[in-house]
Design an enzyme around this catalytic site. Structure first.
Site, PDB file in Angstrom:
ATOM      1  N   ASN A   1      -9.309  -2.957   6.692  1.00 56.28           N
ATOM      2  CA  ASN A   1     -10.280  -3.388   7.720  1.00 56.28           C
ATOM      3  C   ASN A   1      -9.639  -4.193   8.848  1.00 56.28           C
ATOM      4  OD1 ASN A   1      -9.957  -5.443   5.840  1.00 56.28           O
ATOM      5  ND2 ASN A   1     -12.031  -6.234   6.119  1.00 56.28           N
TER       6      ASN A   1
ATOM      7  N   PRO B   1      -2.586  -0.404   3.451  1.00 65.33           N
ATOM      8  CA  PRO B   1      -3.625   0.608   3.254  1.00 65.33           C
ATOM      9  C   PRO B   1      -3.117   2.003   3.627  1.00 65.33           C
ATOM     10  CG  PRO B   1      -4.008  -0.608   5.282  1.00 65.33           C
ATOM     11  CD  PRO B   1      -2.771  -1.200   4.679  1.00 65.33           C
ATOM     12  N   GLU B   2      -3.113   2.916   2.678  1.00 64.05           N
ATOM     13  CA  GLU B   2      -2.611   4.282   2.922  1.00 64.05           C
ATOM     14  C   GLU B   2      -3.451   4.988   3.985  1.00 64.05           C
ATOM     15  OE1 GLU B   2      -3.093   2.963  -0.043  1.00 64.05           O
ATOM     16  OE2 GLU B   2      -1.010   2.821  -0.716  1.00 64.05           O
TER      17      GLU B   2
ATOM     18  N   GLY C   1      -9.005  -7.811  -0.608  1.00 69.53           N
ATOM     19  CA  GLY C   1      -9.803  -6.617  -0.868  1.00 69.53           C
ATOM     20  C   GLY C   1     -11.081  -6.986  -1.598  1.00 69.53           C
ATOM     21  N   SER C   2     -11.565  -6.047  -2.396  1.00 67.60           N
ATOM     22  CA  SER C   2     -12.880  -6.248  -3.017  1.00 67.60           C
ATOM     23  C   SER C   2     -12.798  -7.143  -4.258  1.00 67.60           C
ATOM     24  CB  SER C   2     -13.483  -4.898  -3.393  1.00 67.60           C
ATOM     25  OG  SER C   2     -12.659  -4.262  -4.329  1.00 67.60           O
TER      26      SER C   2
ATOM     27  N   GLU D   1      -7.904 -13.072  -1.654  1.00 66.11           N
ATOM     28  CA  GLU D   1      -8.870 -13.155  -0.546  1.00 66.11           C
ATOM     29  C   GLU D   1      -9.843 -12.000  -0.756  1.00 66.11           C
ATOM     30  OE1 GLU D   1      -9.007 -15.423   1.669  1.00 66.11           O
ATOM     31  OE2 GLU D   1      -6.996 -16.281   1.790  1.00 66.11           O
ATOM     32  N   LEU D   2     -11.024 -12.288  -1.296  1.00 68.43           N
ATOM     33  CA  LEU D   2     -11.901 -11.202  -1.742  1.00 68.43           C
ATOM     34  C   LEU D   2     -13.160 -11.108  -0.881  1.00 68.43           C
ATOM     35  CD1 LEU D   2     -11.313 -11.763  -5.551  1.00 68.43           C
ATOM     36  CD2 LEU D   2      -9.968 -10.413  -3.931  1.00 68.43           C
TER      37      LEU D   2
ATOM     38  N   CYS E   1     -14.872  -9.244   5.939  1.00 70.45           N
ATOM     39  CA  CYS E   1     -15.252  -9.981   4.724  1.00 70.45           C
ATOM     40  C   CYS E   1     -16.112 -11.209   5.063  1.00 70.45           C
ATOM     41  CB  CYS E   1     -14.033 -10.368   3.911  1.00 70.45           C
ATOM     42  SG  CYS E   1     -12.812 -11.266   4.855  1.00 70.45           S
TER      43      CYS E   1
ATOM     44  N   GLU F   1     -22.393  -6.876  -1.236  1.00 66.35           N
ATOM     45  CA  GLU F   1     -21.791  -6.947   0.106  1.00 66.35           C
ATOM     46  C   GLU F   1     -21.948  -5.597   0.825  1.00 66.35           C
ATOM     47  OE1 GLU F   1     -17.534  -7.359   0.042  1.00 66.35           O
ATOM     48  OE2 GLU F   1     -17.533  -8.395   1.965  1.00 66.35           O
TER      49      GLU F   1
ATOM     50  N   GLU G   1      -5.194 -18.864   3.196  1.00 62.07           N
ATOM     51  CA  GLU G   1      -4.148 -18.411   4.117  1.00 62.07           C
ATOM     52  C   GLU G   1      -4.387 -19.133   5.437  1.00 62.07           C
ATOM     53  OE1 GLU G   1      -4.626 -14.099   3.935  1.00 62.07           O
ATOM     54  OE2 GLU G   1      -3.118 -14.021   2.362  1.00 62.07           O
TER      55      GLU G   1
HETATM   56  P1  NAD Z   1     -11.863  -0.766  -2.819  1.00 63.04           P
HETATM   57  O1  NAD Z   1     -12.163  -1.863  -3.737  1.00 63.04           O
HETATM   58  O2  NAD Z   1     -11.660   0.603  -3.392  1.00 63.04           O
HETATM   59  O3  NAD Z   1     -10.530  -1.077  -1.998  1.00 63.04           O
HETATM   60  C1  NAD Z   1     -10.340  -2.262  -1.248  1.00 63.04           C
HETATM   61  C2  NAD Z   1      -8.838  -2.368  -0.927  1.00 63.04           C
HETATM   62  O4  NAD Z   1      -8.126  -2.606  -2.127  1.00 63.04           O
HETATM   63  C3  NAD Z   1      -8.247  -1.069  -0.371  1.00 63.04           C
HETATM   64  O5  NAD Z   1      -7.308  -1.394   0.622  1.00 63.04           O
HETATM   65  C4  NAD Z   1      -7.565  -0.422  -1.558  1.00 63.04           C
HETATM   66  O6  NAD Z   1      -6.443   0.358  -1.193  1.00 63.04           O
HETATM   67  C5  NAD Z   1      -7.135  -1.599  -2.371  1.00 63.04           C
HETATM   68  N1  NAD Z   1      -7.106  -1.347  -3.798  1.00 63.04           N
HETATM   69  C6  NAD Z   1      -8.045  -0.718  -4.537  1.00 63.04           C
HETATM   70  N2  NAD Z   1      -7.693  -0.706  -5.839  1.00 63.04           N
HETATM   71  C7  NAD Z   1      -6.493  -1.337  -5.913  1.00 63.04           C
HETATM   72  C8  NAD Z   1      -5.621  -1.672  -6.982  1.00 63.04           C
HETATM   73  N3  NAD Z   1      -5.924  -1.385  -8.252  1.00 63.04           N
HETATM   74  N4  NAD Z   1      -4.469  -2.324  -6.696  1.00 63.04           N
HETATM   75  C9  NAD Z   1      -4.176  -2.671  -5.428  1.00 63.04           C
HETATM   76  N5  NAD Z   1      -4.959  -2.405  -4.374  1.00 63.04           N
HETATM   77  C10 NAD Z   1      -6.112  -1.750  -4.614  1.00 63.04           C
HETATM   78  O7  NAD Z   1     -12.982  -0.739  -1.747  1.00 63.04           O
HETATM   79  P2  NAD Z   1     -13.158   0.136  -0.437  1.00 63.04           P
HETATM   80  O8  NAD Z   1     -14.162   1.202  -0.671  1.00 63.04           O
HETATM   81  O9  NAD Z   1     -11.845   0.516   0.169  1.00 63.04           O
HETATM   82  O10 NAD Z   1     -13.780  -0.974   0.479  1.00 63.04           O
HETATM   83  C11 NAD Z   1     -15.093  -1.399   0.274  1.00 63.04           C
HETATM   84  C12 NAD Z   1     -15.156  -2.747  -0.355  1.00 63.04           C
HETATM   85  O11 NAD Z   1     -13.907  -3.409  -0.351  1.00 63.04           O
HETATM   86  C13 NAD Z   1     -16.089  -3.623   0.448  1.00 63.04           C
HETATM   87  O12 NAD Z   1     -17.347  -3.638  -0.133  1.00 63.04           O
HETATM   88  C14 NAD Z   1     -15.441  -4.972   0.459  1.00 63.04           C
HETATM   89  O13 NAD Z   1     -16.035  -5.783  -0.509  1.00 63.04           O
HETATM   90  C15 NAD Z   1     -14.049  -4.769   0.014  1.00 63.04           C
HETATM   91  N6  NAD Z   1     -13.034  -5.120   1.000  1.00 63.04           N
HETATM   92  C16 NAD Z   1     -12.832  -6.429   1.260  1.00 63.04           C
HETATM   93  C17 NAD Z   1     -11.878  -6.779   2.192  1.00 63.04           C
HETATM   94  C18 NAD Z   1     -11.609  -8.221   2.522  1.00 63.04           C
HETATM   95  O14 NAD Z   1     -11.150  -8.504   3.599  1.00 63.04           O
HETATM   96  N7  NAD Z   1     -11.840  -9.163   1.609  1.00 63.04           N
HETATM   97  C19 NAD Z   1     -11.161  -5.805   2.838  1.00 63.04           C
HETATM   98  C20 NAD Z   1     -11.401  -4.453   2.546  1.00 63.04           C
HETATM   99  C21 NAD Z   1     -12.343  -4.125   1.611  1.00 63.04           C
END
Ligand code: NAD
Length: 475
Positions: free
Chosen positions: A151, A176-177, A227-228, A249-250, A283, A380, A457
């Protein structure tokens, strides 16, 4: 031209030749932009070995050397912002001005880390005996593994790299791929700024496989993830099983409280613009709007009117204010949030349906009259959805705001100093913004509480997660 993606290991740029690859799709038109190469196990082992070897000397590098490289990266970010931003719009979808703005802000992050890394101080502790000398030093933790999302692909990656490099650590970063161009640009900048081989390594792959392999490796001493929440919990559990430090940072579900004494028009306009930033895939996006019933109607009028005027389109078009969602899979998720709201009596005042055609376009959407347990009030949304509900009791609204397991950001609008103080004390959040949005600056800490994460951070806290404390006593 969209750059051909590569791996960056031990100072070398490695092409996709002979490796598995993955398509990169433009979210505005579904065209294939290129292919990102996946690291093989041998590549990961090479990155681990390079990071371990580089750490032996980088840990002893002078803060002046680290600072100089970070400053050069800041300068290169500013020089290359237009080109990097264009690529980011192509693979991530955000409007070009937002993409370029993200890079320029990150130049400030690099400068901040360049300054702060010269201030990683220890301390002397007065001893009980005059013969004893006791002091505390803070040392780099070692090889770090970092995982960053799509994002804010530039921002989230560069902050982790700057913190690791500035602290004297080495780092393996999996970006991110689906939106790799920003991380590729970061690799090029650090390379061009003279970072020694192995200090920064960039890999790609199946996220769960790469993170599992790296976190289990005894070489890795620290894990940083943005991430999530569910993925963060998995990675934190694995890191915990191997006793590794973490920064997490979730996600969040940021409450907005507009009190009756607020400047309602200003709040409505500001929040509408903030809501559509990065199509709501932020986020800290405002996601649950609680507005005092006395100003509810007037807030909604202006909020909806402002969102109605937002131009949604391809981020490369000059007048676009909101781009597509980064992934096609998220469009039906937006629809599910809306359907669930409507099934619970919710009223859709604006938007609510995908825009159709090519690209992952979902319009700004405002929904009212929804109960606290609606999906949109508990999960979220990570999209341009704004649920707005009225409140009367200022104590109760704080309890509603704190009711979820998240605790990232929060927003308060009031002209009363007393209300502002009371709310800032009572809100369970890592960040409280009063009458404006002021988070995510280099000099201010960014992080959440509760399920939203561990560690910060930015700010003077930025190196804390990358340092260990050593106590020395001598006679
Ligand atoms: P997702 O949980 O599948 O992925 C989120 C990110 O984590 C992606 O970049 C993905 O490549 C990475 N990821 C997933 N599984 C992983 C693993 N086992 N090890 C390492 N990295 C991994 O979710 P999504 O569909 O890509 O995004 C939607 C949700 O992700 C949103 O609802 C949001 O909550 C969350 N998100 C949060 C942030 C943030 O800034 N905190 C950023 C991106 C996504």
């Amino acid at each position: 031209m969209y750059e051909t993606p590569f791996l960056y290991i031990d100072g070398e740029f490695l092409s996709g030749e002979g490796r598995k690859t993955e398509e990169i799709i433009n979210p505005a038109n579904h065209e294939v932009l290129g292919h990102v190469p996946h690291a093989s196990q041998a590549d990961l082992d090479r990155a681990l070995a390079a990071a371990a070897r580089a750490f032996e000397s980088w840990r002893d590098s002078s803060p002046m050397q680290r600072s100089e490289i970070l400053r050069k990266v800041a300068q290169l970010s500013r020089e290359r912002a237009q080109e990097i931003g264009r690529h980011m719009t192509l693979d991530q979808g955000k409007p070009l001005a937002e993409a370029v703005g993200e890079i320029i802000t990150c130049a400030d992050h690099a400068d901040w880390h360049a300054e702060e890394c010269r201030r990683i101080y220890g301390r002397v502790i007065p001893a009980r005996s005059p013969q004893v000398h006791q002091y505390v030093v803070r040392e780099p933790v070692g090889v770090c593994a970092a995982f960053t999302p799509w994002n804010f692909p530039f921002n989230q990656a560069i902050r982790k790299v700057c913190a690791a490099v500035g602290a004297g650590c080495t780092i393996i970063l999996k970006g991110p791929e689906d939106a790799p161009s920003a991380v590729l640009a970061i690799a090029r900048m650090f390379h061009d700024a003279g970072l020694p081989p192995g200090v920064l390594n960039i890999v790609w792959g199946v996220p769960a496989e790469v993170s599992d392999y790296l976190i289990r490796s005894p070489i890795v001493r620290k894990v940083s993830f943005t991430g999530s929440v569910p993925v963060g919990k998995q990675l934190a559990a694995l890191a915990g099983a191997h006793m590794k430090r973490i920064t997490m940072e979730l996600g969040g579900h940021s409450p907005v409280i507009v009190f009756e004494d607020a400047d309602v028009q200003k709040a409505a306009k500001q929040l509408a613009k903030f809501k559509i930033r990065n199509a709501g895939q932020v986020c800290v996006s405002p996601t649950r709007f609680y507005v005092h019933e006395k100003v509810y109607a007037s807030f909604l009028d202006t909020f909806v009117e402002t969102l109605k005027g937002i131009k949604v389109g391809d981020g490369l078009e000059a007048d676009t204010e909101m781009g597509p969602l980064a992934h096609a899979r998220r469009v039906p998720v937006m629809s599910r949030f809306v359907e669930d709201s409507v099934s619970r009596g919710g009223k859709v005042l604006l938007g609510g349906e995908p825009l159709g055609g090519k690209g992952n376009f979902f319009p700004p959407t405002v929904i009212t009259e929804i109960p606290d347990d609606a999906m949109i009030m508990t999960e979220e949304p990570f999209g341009p959805l704004a649920p707005v509900v009225p409140f009367t009791d200022p104590e109760l609204v704080i309890r509603q705001a704190n009711a979820l397991p998240f605790g990232l950001s929060s927003y308060v609008y009031t002209t009363s100093l007393q209300t502002a103080h009371r709310a800032s004390r009572a809100l369970e959040a890592g960040m409280v913004n009063i009458n404006h949005f002021g988070s995510a600056l280099p000099e201010t800490p960014f992080g959440g509480v509760k399920d939203s994460g561990i560690g910060s951070e930015g700010g003077t806290e930025t190196f804390d997660g990358y340092l260990v404390t050593k106590f020395v006593t001598a006679v």
